[in-house]
Design a protein around this motif. Structure first.
Motif, mmCIF file in Angstrom:
data_model
loop_
_atom_site.group_PDB
_atom_site.id
_atom_site.type_symbol
_atom_site.label_atom_id
_atom_site.label_comp_id
_atom_site.label_asym_id
_atom_site.label_seq_id
_atom_site.Cartn_x
_atom_site.Cartn_y
_atom_site.Cartn_z
ATOM 1 N N ALA A 15 -25.078 -15.041 -25.772
ATOM 2 C CA ALA A 15 -24.518 -15.101 -24.544
ATOM 3 C C ALA A 15 -23.373 -15.662 -24.409
ATOM 4 O O ALA A 15 -21.740 -15.051 -24.038
ATOM 5 N N ALA A 16 -22.885 -16.727 -25.289
ATOM 6 C CA ALA A 16 -22.075 -17.715 -25.961
ATOM 7 C C ALA A 16 -20.740 -16.765 -26.553
ATOM 8 O O ALA A 16 -19.819 -16.310 -26.152
ATOM 9 N N SER A 17 -21.594 -15.641 -27.815
ATOM 10 C CA SER A 17 -20.989 -14.725 -28.416
ATOM 11 C C SER A 17 -20.142 -14.154 -27.865
ATOM 12 O O SER A 17 -19.023 -13.821 -27.706
ATOM 13 N N SER A 18 -21.150 -13.068 -26.235
ATOM 14 C CA SER A 18 -20.449 -12.039 -25.922
ATOM 15 C C SER A 18 -19.410 -12.945 -25.005
ATOM 16 O O SER A 18 -18.398 -12.217 -25.197
ATOM 17 N N ALA A 19 -19.169 -13.996 -24.048
ATOM 18 C CA ALA A 19 -18.603 -14.169 -23.363
ATOM 19 C C ALA A 19 -17.594 -14.822 -24.565
ATOM 20 O O ALA A 19 -16.192 -14.192 -23.877
ATOM 21 N N LEU A 20 -17.022 -15.400 -25.475
ATOM 22 C CA LEU A 20 -16.060 -15.497 -26.352
ATOM 23 C C LEU A 20 -15.512 -14.103 -26.484
ATOM 24 O O LEU A 20 -14.136 -14.407 -26.710
ATOM 25 N N SER A 21 -16.021 -13.628 -26.829
ATOM 26 C CA SER A 21 -15.212 -12.286 -27.046
ATOM 27 C C SER A 21 -14.811 -11.385 -26.529
ATOM 28 O O SER A 21 -13.814 -10.281 -26.900
ATOM 29 N N VAL A 22 -15.103 -11.905 -25.143
ATOM 30 C CA VAL A 22 -14.594 -10.750 -23.913
ATOM 31 C C VAL A 22 -13.247 -11.380 -23.008
ATOM 32 O O VAL A 22 -12.839 -11.400 -22.479
ATOM 33 N N LEU A 23 -13.137 -13.362 -23.749
ATOM 34 C CA LEU A 23 -12.509 -13.779 -23.595
ATOM 35 C C LEU A 23 -10.262 -12.844 -23.746
ATOM 36 O O LEU A 23 -10.581 -12.529 -24.663
ATOM 37 N N ASN A 52 -27.703 -5.692 -22.946
ATOM 38 C CA ASN A 52 -27.116 -6.118 -21.988
ATOM 39 C C ASN A 52 -25.256 -6.260 -23.078
ATOM 40 O O ASN A 52 -24.699 -5.700 -21.493
ATOM 41 N N ALA A 53 -25.001 -7.489 -23.657
ATOM 42 C CA ALA A 53 -24.033 -7.023 -24.323
ATOM 43 C C ALA A 53 -23.105 -5.775 -24.451
ATOM 44 O O ALA A 53 -22.221 -6.040 -23.977
ATOM 45 N N LEU A 54 -24.456 -5.607 -25.096
ATOM 46 C CA LEU A 54 -23.005 -4.314 -25.761
ATOM 47 C C LEU A 54 -23.191 -3.420 -24.940
ATOM 48 O O LEU A 54 -21.738 -2.484 -24.418
ATOM 49 N N ILE A 55 -23.633 -3.407 -23.234
ATOM 50 C CA ILE A 55 -23.015 -1.975 -22.991
ATOM 51 C C ILE A 55 -22.702 -2.636 -22.036
ATOM 52 O O ILE A 55 -22.032 -2.285 -21.356
ATOM 53 N N SER A 56 -22.574 -3.850 -21.153
ATOM 54 C CA SER A 56 -21.026 -5.220 -21.175
ATOM 55 C C SER A 56 -19.618 -4.270 -21.630
ATOM 56 O O SER A 56 -18.880 -4.353 -21.258
ATOM 57 N N GLY A 57 -20.514 -4.789 -22.996
ATOM 58 C CA GLY A 57 -19.239 -4.167 -24.068
ATOM 59 C C GLY A 57 -18.313 -3.425 -24.300
ATOM 60 O O GLY A 57 -17.027 -2.414 -24.037
ATOM 61 N N LEU A 58 -19.215 -1.577 -23.109
ATOM 62 C CA LEU A 58 -18.941 -0.360 -23.337
ATOM 63 C C LEU A 58 -17.520 -0.431 -21.749
ATOM 64 O O LEU A 58 -17.342 0.394 -21.843
ATOM 65 N N ARG A 59 -17.469 -1.317 -21.400
ATOM 66 C CA ARG A 59 -16.446 -1.342 -20.350
ATOM 67 C C ARG A 59 -15.322 -2.101 -20.335
ATOM 68 O O ARG A 59 -14.634 -2.643 -19.410
ATOM 69 N N HIS A 60 -14.903 -2.916 -21.802
ATOM 70 C CA HIS A 60 -14.338 -4.046 -21.979
ATOM 71 C C HIS A 60 -12.783 -3.497 -21.892
ATOM 72 O O HIS A 60 -13.004 -1.975 -21.752
ATOM 73 N N GLY A 68 -16.644 -1.439 -31.036
ATOM 74 C CA GLY A 68 -18.192 -1.581 -31.337
ATOM 75 C C GLY A 68 -19.540 -2.160 -30.958
ATOM 76 O O GLY A 68 -20.461 -1.679 -31.356
ATOM 77 N N ALA A 69 -18.826 -2.194 -29.556
ATOM 78 C CA ALA A 69 -20.200 -1.541 -28.100
ATOM 79 C C ALA A 69 -21.338 -0.231 -28.801
ATOM 80 O O ALA A 69 -22.703 -0.575 -29.163
ATOM 81 N N ALA A 70 -20.495 0.677 -28.855
ATOM 82 C CA ALA A 70 -20.988 1.633 -29.265
ATOM 83 C C ALA A 70 -21.648 1.399 -30.094
ATOM 84 O O ALA A 70 -22.914 2.634 -30.498
ATOM 85 N N LEU A 71 -21.631 1.441 -31.300
ATOM 86 C CA LEU A 71 -22.020 1.235 -32.489
ATOM 87 C C LEU A 71 -23.050 1.124 -32.684
ATOM 88 O O LEU A 71 -24.256 1.007 -33.249
ATOM 89 N N GLY A 72 -22.787 -0.641 -32.001
ATOM 90 C CA GLY A 72 -24.298 -1.370 -31.926
ATOM 91 C C GLY A 72 -25.237 -0.900 -31.121
ATOM 92 O O GLY A 72 -26.142 -0.939 -31.576
ATOM 93 N N LEU A 73 -25.241 0.057 -30.006
ATOM 94 C CA LEU A 73 -25.919 0.957 -29.176
ATOM 95 C C LEU A 73 -26.780 1.608 -30.718
ATOM 96 O O LEU A 73 -27.720 2.009 -30.664
ATOM 97 N N ALA A 74 -25.995 2.502 -31.465
ATOM 98 C CA ALA A 74 -26.032 3.526 -32.153
ATOM 99 C C ALA A 74 -27.196 2.782 -33.254
ATOM 100 O O ALA A 74 -28.523 3.079 -33.538
ATOM 101 N N SER A 75 -27.183 1.412 -33.404
ATOM 102 C CA SER A 75 -28.073 0.664 -34.364
ATOM 103 C C SER A 75 -29.000 -0.062 -33.700
ATOM 104 O O SER A 75 -29.793 0.083 -34.374
ATOM 105 N N LEU A 76 -29.240 -0.378 -32.560
ATOM 106 C CA LEU A 76 -30.266 0.125 -31.833
ATOM 107 C C LEU A 76 -30.899 0.826 -32.118
ATOM 108 O O LEU A 76 -32.801 0.808 -31.793
ATOM 109 N N ASP A 77 -30.571 2.164 -31.586
ATOM 110 C CA ASP A 77 -31.192 3.584 -31.288
ATOM 111 C C ASP A 77 -32.401 3.404 -30.379
ATOM 112 O O ASP A 77 -33.044 4.269 -30.351
ATOM 113 N N ASP A 78 -31.937 3.037 -28.904
ATOM 114 C CA ASP A 78 -32.672 3.147 -28.059
ATOM 115 C C ASP A 78 -32.230 3.225 -26.796
ATOM 116 O O ASP A 78 -31.406 3.261 -26.590
ATOM 117 N N PRO A 79 -33.419 4.737 -26.909
ATOM 118 C CA PRO A 79 -33.037 5.383 -25.548
ATOM 119 C C PRO A 79 -32.680 5.590 -24.289
ATOM 120 O O PRO A 79 -31.699 5.306 -23.499
#
Length: 109
Positions: A15-23, A52-60, A68-79
């Motif tokens: 949560a902290a890393s995600s919040a810092l990355s979008v400031l 959830n952080a990656l999905i939020s990152g899609l709206r950055h 980066g969020a899309a690539l993260g989701l590709a790595s998770l490989d979760d439908p």
């Protein structure tokens, strides 16, 4: 270091890393790498928080972070991420990024 921090502190670290990355003012490369790492870290206890952080990152606001969020989701490989990614594809203004997101969506479906 981020992976170690997440392994040690769990969801609060995500949560902290995600919040810092979008400031505002955060370096876009740092935010991009954070998103990518969220997908590559093997830590089941924080999986949902990272997803959830990656999905939020899609709206950055910055395309680099959305990439980066899309690539993260590709790595998770979760439908389960497919609906959010489909919406991101529909809203993406950058053609190159939209094409990349479509490839990830095809992988997930």
């Amino acid at each position: 270091r981020l992976a170690s921090m997440i392994e040690q502190y769990g969801n609060p670290a995500v949560a902290a890393s995600s919040a810092l990355s979008v400031l505002p003012g955060t370096n876009s490369e740092v935010a991009y790498e954070t998103m990518r790492l969220f997908g590559r870290i093997d830590h089941p206890a924080t999986y949902e928080e990272r997803m959830n952080a990656l999905i939020s990152g899609l709206r950055h606001s910055l395309p680099r972070v959305r990439d980066g969020a899309a690539l993260g989701l590709a790595s998770l490989d979760d439908p389960q991420a497919a609906p959010a990614l489909k919406k991101a594809v529909e809203q993406e203004r950058c053609q190159e990024l939209r094409d990349d997101m479509k490839q990830v969506l095809e992988q997930l479906e």
